[in-house]
Design an enzyme around this catalytic site. Structure first.
Site: not given
Ligand code: RIB
Ligand code: CA
Length: 318
Positions: A244
């Site tokens: 992500h």
């Molecule tokens: O949904 C994914 C996000 O939530 C990413 O930033 C992960 O590190 C969590 O913070």
């Protein structure tokens, strides 16, 4: 330190988190393009006491001990803190195998430092946010004048389609929807990188082994974290780990790897069923002006090639 005057002045706000950690490494491996002014930690994946220490561990393994790390808000603005150890492990970066940080967190609160740094900026600063938006929203509420010195804000958060923490909401937005509402209403130049994009950037076994083969301390740390994080993702969601947060830094380095469109995005802050949903007006039905560039596609092979190329630049000894 950044090596060139043309490098983009950048502040990263994060909640490490394995994927945050990889994003930080990608940024710190790119001093020609990114002048990292500081790292702000926020409570999110795990409590603040861990996210700030993890950020310091990652700067050490990246060979950038000079980068300042600031601790910010220990909880969301209104909601209670709901952490995600079931995905990231008790430490937040399980699998990293890193020693304790080499030097302490900065004395200043991250929100105070953000306000002071933005107020005195001699050029617009880019904000890259990888966790809940609490620190950024608090800074904007405390000092609305800083908005004019925020060149752009690129965030990992939200989704055009389904959520991950609830059927409707993505974790970063869900964790502090009130903060997200403040940020999306602040009139910033926003780029939203949501789950629709990040779920295309999966660390498949082949990609993971290519990273492990780099063999320096940072890449070895990444492989260890993905061994853990990937297994958790398969257990929880049935498929391999999406990277992500590194998508945010990759966008700053190579925007050509992404496509998206401007649209109106509203944050649900009332409904118990859908709180934290990013309501994306794809077909402009609301009649409201667009407030975000919402990315939709990524060249995943190009992304992993960039990540591998930059991880290989990090030091062989730290
Ligand atoms: O949904 C994914 C996000 O939530 C990413 O930033 C992960 O590190 C969590 O913070
Ligand atoms: Ca994160």
């Amino acid at each position: 330190m950044s090596n060139t005057a043309k490098a983009l002045p950048l502040i990263i706000d994060c909640d490490p988190g394995q994927d945050d950690a990889i994003a930080l490494m990608l940024a710190m491996a790119s001093p020609e393009e990114l002048n990292l002014l500081g790292i702000c930690a926020v409570a999110g994946n795990v409590p603040l006491v861990l996210t700030e220490a993890n950020a310091r561990r990652i700067r050490d393994v990246s060979g950038r001990p000079e980068v300042a790390v600031f601790a910010g808000c220990p909880r969301p603005m209104v909601k209670i803190l709901e952490t995600a150890e079931y995905v990231h492990g008790k430490s937040g970066i399980d699998g990293a195998g890193l020693p304790d940080p080499s030097r302490p967190v900065e004395a200043a609160h991250a929100v105070d430092w953000l306000v002071d740094t933005l107020r005195h900026a001699d050029a617009p600063i880019t904000l890259a946010t990888l966790g809940p938006l609490t620190n950024i929203a608090m800074a904007i509420v405390m000092a609305p004048d800083i908005v004019e010195n925020i060149g752009q804000l690129v965030l990992m958060g939200g989704a055009l389609s389904l959520g991950n923490i609830t059927p409707a909401a993505e974790f970063n937005i869900y964790s502090d929807p009130h903060a997200a509402h403040i940020v999306f209403e602040a009139g910033l130049k926003l780029t939203m990188i949501g789950l629709d994009v990040t779920h295309q950037a999966r660390a498949t076994p082949e990609r993971l082994e290519a990273i492990r083969a780099i063999g320096n301390p940072a890449a070895t740390c990444v492989a260890g974290m993905l061994d853990f994080y990937g297994a958790q993702y398969i257990e929880t969601f049935g498929e391999g780990a999406p990277l992500h947060d590194p998508c945010v830094i990759a966008y700053l380095l190579r925007p050509d790897l992404f496509t998206g469109q401007d649209m109106r995005v509203d944050i649900e802050i009332s409904s118990p069923l859908t709180i934290g949903q990013t309501v994306c007006d794809v077909h402009a039905r609301s009649g409201q002006a667009a407030n975000a560039n919402v990315l939709e596609k990524i060249d995943a092979d190009g992304f992993f090639a960039l990540l591998g190329e930059r991880l290989a630049l990090l030091p062989d000894t730290v």
